[in-house]
Design a protein around this motif. Sequence first.
Motif, PDB file in Angstrom:
ATOM      1  N   PRO A 122       1.410 -11.423  -6.464  1.00  0.00           N
ATOM      2  CA  PRO A 122       0.944 -10.881  -5.177  1.00  0.00           C
ATOM      3  C   PRO A 122       0.251  -9.528  -5.359  1.00  0.00           C
ATOM      4  CG  PRO A 122       3.306 -10.564  -5.406  1.00  0.00           C
ATOM      5  CD  PRO A 122       2.879 -11.402  -6.567  1.00  0.00           C
ATOM      6  N   LEU A 123      -0.989  -9.560  -5.775  1.00  0.00           N
ATOM      7  CA  LEU A 123      -1.742  -8.345  -6.052  1.00  0.00           C
ATOM      8  C   LEU A 123      -2.465  -7.867  -4.799  1.00  0.00           C
ATOM      9  CD1 LEU A 123      -3.433  -9.519  -9.375  1.00  0.00           C
ATOM     10  CD2 LEU A 123      -1.388  -8.100  -9.181  1.00  0.00           C
ATOM     11  N   ASN A 124      -2.472  -6.548  -4.613  1.00  0.00           N
ATOM     12  CA  ASN A 124      -3.300  -6.015  -3.535  1.00  0.00           C
ATOM     13  C   ASN A 124      -4.738  -5.877  -4.029  1.00  0.00           C
ATOM     14  OD1 ASN A 124      -3.553  -3.518  -4.958  1.00  0.00           O
ATOM     15  ND2 ASN A 124      -1.642  -2.774  -4.054  1.00  0.00           N
ATOM     16  N   GLN A 125      -5.646  -5.499  -3.137  1.00  0.00           N
ATOM     17  CA  GLN A 125      -7.060  -5.469  -3.500  1.00  0.00           C
ATOM     18  C   GLN A 125      -7.336  -4.465  -4.607  1.00  0.00           C
ATOM     19  OE1 GLN A 125      -9.368  -7.692  -2.313  1.00  0.00           O
ATOM     20  NE2 GLN A 125     -10.505  -6.845  -4.055  1.00  0.00           N
ATOM     21  N   ARG A 126      -6.643  -3.333  -4.580  1.00  0.00           N
ATOM     22  CA  ARG A 126      -6.851  -2.317  -5.614  1.00  0.00           C
ATOM     23  C   ARG A 126      -6.455  -2.844  -6.985  1.00  0.00           C
ATOM     24  NH1 ARG A 126      -4.234   3.386  -4.387  1.00  0.00           N
ATOM     25  NH2 ARG A 126      -6.032   3.495  -2.975  1.00  0.00           N
ATOM     26  N   GLU A 127      -5.340  -3.587  -7.043  1.00  0.00           N
ATOM     27  CA  GLU A 127      -4.875  -4.148  -8.317  1.00  0.00           C
ATOM     28  C   GLU A 127      -5.814  -5.253  -8.805  1.00  0.00           C
ATOM     29  OE1 GLU A 127      -0.211  -3.187  -7.189  1.00  0.00           O
ATOM     30  OE2 GLU A 127      -1.053  -5.191  -6.884  1.00  0.00           O
ATOM     31  N   ARG A 128      -6.364  -6.026  -7.865  1.00  0.00           N
ATOM     32  CA  ARG A 128      -7.339  -7.045  -8.242  1.00  0.00           C
ATOM     33  C   ARG A 128      -8.603  -6.403  -8.807  1.00  0.00           C
ATOM     34  NH1 ARG A 128      -6.993 -12.301  -5.444  1.00  0.00           N
ATOM     35  NH2 ARG A 128      -4.876 -12.519  -4.628  1.00  0.00           N
ATOM     36  N   ASP A 129      -9.050  -5.339  -8.150  1.00  0.00           N
ATOM     37  CA  ASP A 129     -10.239  -4.628  -8.632  1.00  0.00           C
ATOM     38  C   ASP A 129      -9.983  -4.057 -10.026  1.00  0.00           C
ATOM     39  OD1 ASP A 129     -11.531  -5.206  -6.285  1.00  0.00           O
ATOM     40  OD2 ASP A 129     -11.164  -3.251  -5.361  1.00  0.00           O
ATOM     41  N   ALA A 130      -8.770  -3.549 -10.241  1.00  0.00           N
ATOM     42  CA  ALA A 130      -8.421  -2.977 -11.548  1.00  0.00           C
ATOM     43  C   ALA A 130      -8.458  -4.049 -12.626  1.00  0.00           C
ATOM     44  CB  ALA A 130      -7.033  -2.332 -11.486  1.00  0.00           C
ATOM     45  N   LEU A 131      -7.929  -5.242 -12.329  1.00  0.00           N
ATOM     46  CA  LEU A 131      -7.942  -6.332 -13.310  1.00  0.00           C
ATOM     47  C   LEU A 131      -9.362  -6.717 -13.692  1.00  0.00           C
ATOM     48  CD1 LEU A 131      -5.251  -9.060 -12.524  1.00  0.00           C
ATOM     49  CD2 LEU A 131      -5.364  -7.489 -14.459  1.00  0.00           C
TER      50      LEU A 131
END
Length: 225
Positions: free
Chosen positions: A157-166
Amino acid sequence: MAVYDDMKMAPHIIKVDPAPTNEFIENLASCVNEQRQNLGGSIPYTAIREVAENFIHAQFKEIVVSVFDRGNTIRFCDQGPGINNKEQAIKPGFTSAIQPMKDYIRGVGSGLPLVKEYLEVSQGAITIEDNMGNGTVVTISLNQTKPEAVAPIIVPPLNQRERDALLFFKSEGAVGNKELMEYLSIAASSSHAVLRRLEEYGLIEKSYKSKRILTDLGAAVTQQI
């Protein structure tokens, strides 16, 4: 760099721009690792970087890296002075590094032996050969096996910031807290929190100089987001 998607066709050519020695080695290793991941290979970043660092012995003269066999074989080629005793080159403690080189690499004769040990345990291999004319060709490979049925990748369950980081990790390779902080335009504490969460999910891991890279799971997850 030459990337072979299909051995029946000409490779895709990628140029790694000149840069200061440390930066160039990092950029080269990260670029090779990204292409390896894109093809589905399993050779770890650490092994790629250890071999890439050895280009310093050739003074980076006419270097070419070829990635093929679905990312499971990588060949490092140069037009340097060559290696006379290839058996000693993969034994701990033998090195031709001189002091100027040790400003950029460890230079204690541990790199290729570590790669050899890892690959042998993982049913892979490393070979050292003379290049045509001058120089050396180092090839590292892992055996391909047909995987058994694998459960589908479950995206945490990633938030948008974590998705962008990946996705930033996917494009850049090795990333430090400062780079991530600047990319996301967030405070250092927030960047640390993102890195900690991604590590807890097993999506990134520490590599060197406080930087982190995608794990195989992290690379798989980036294909799902």
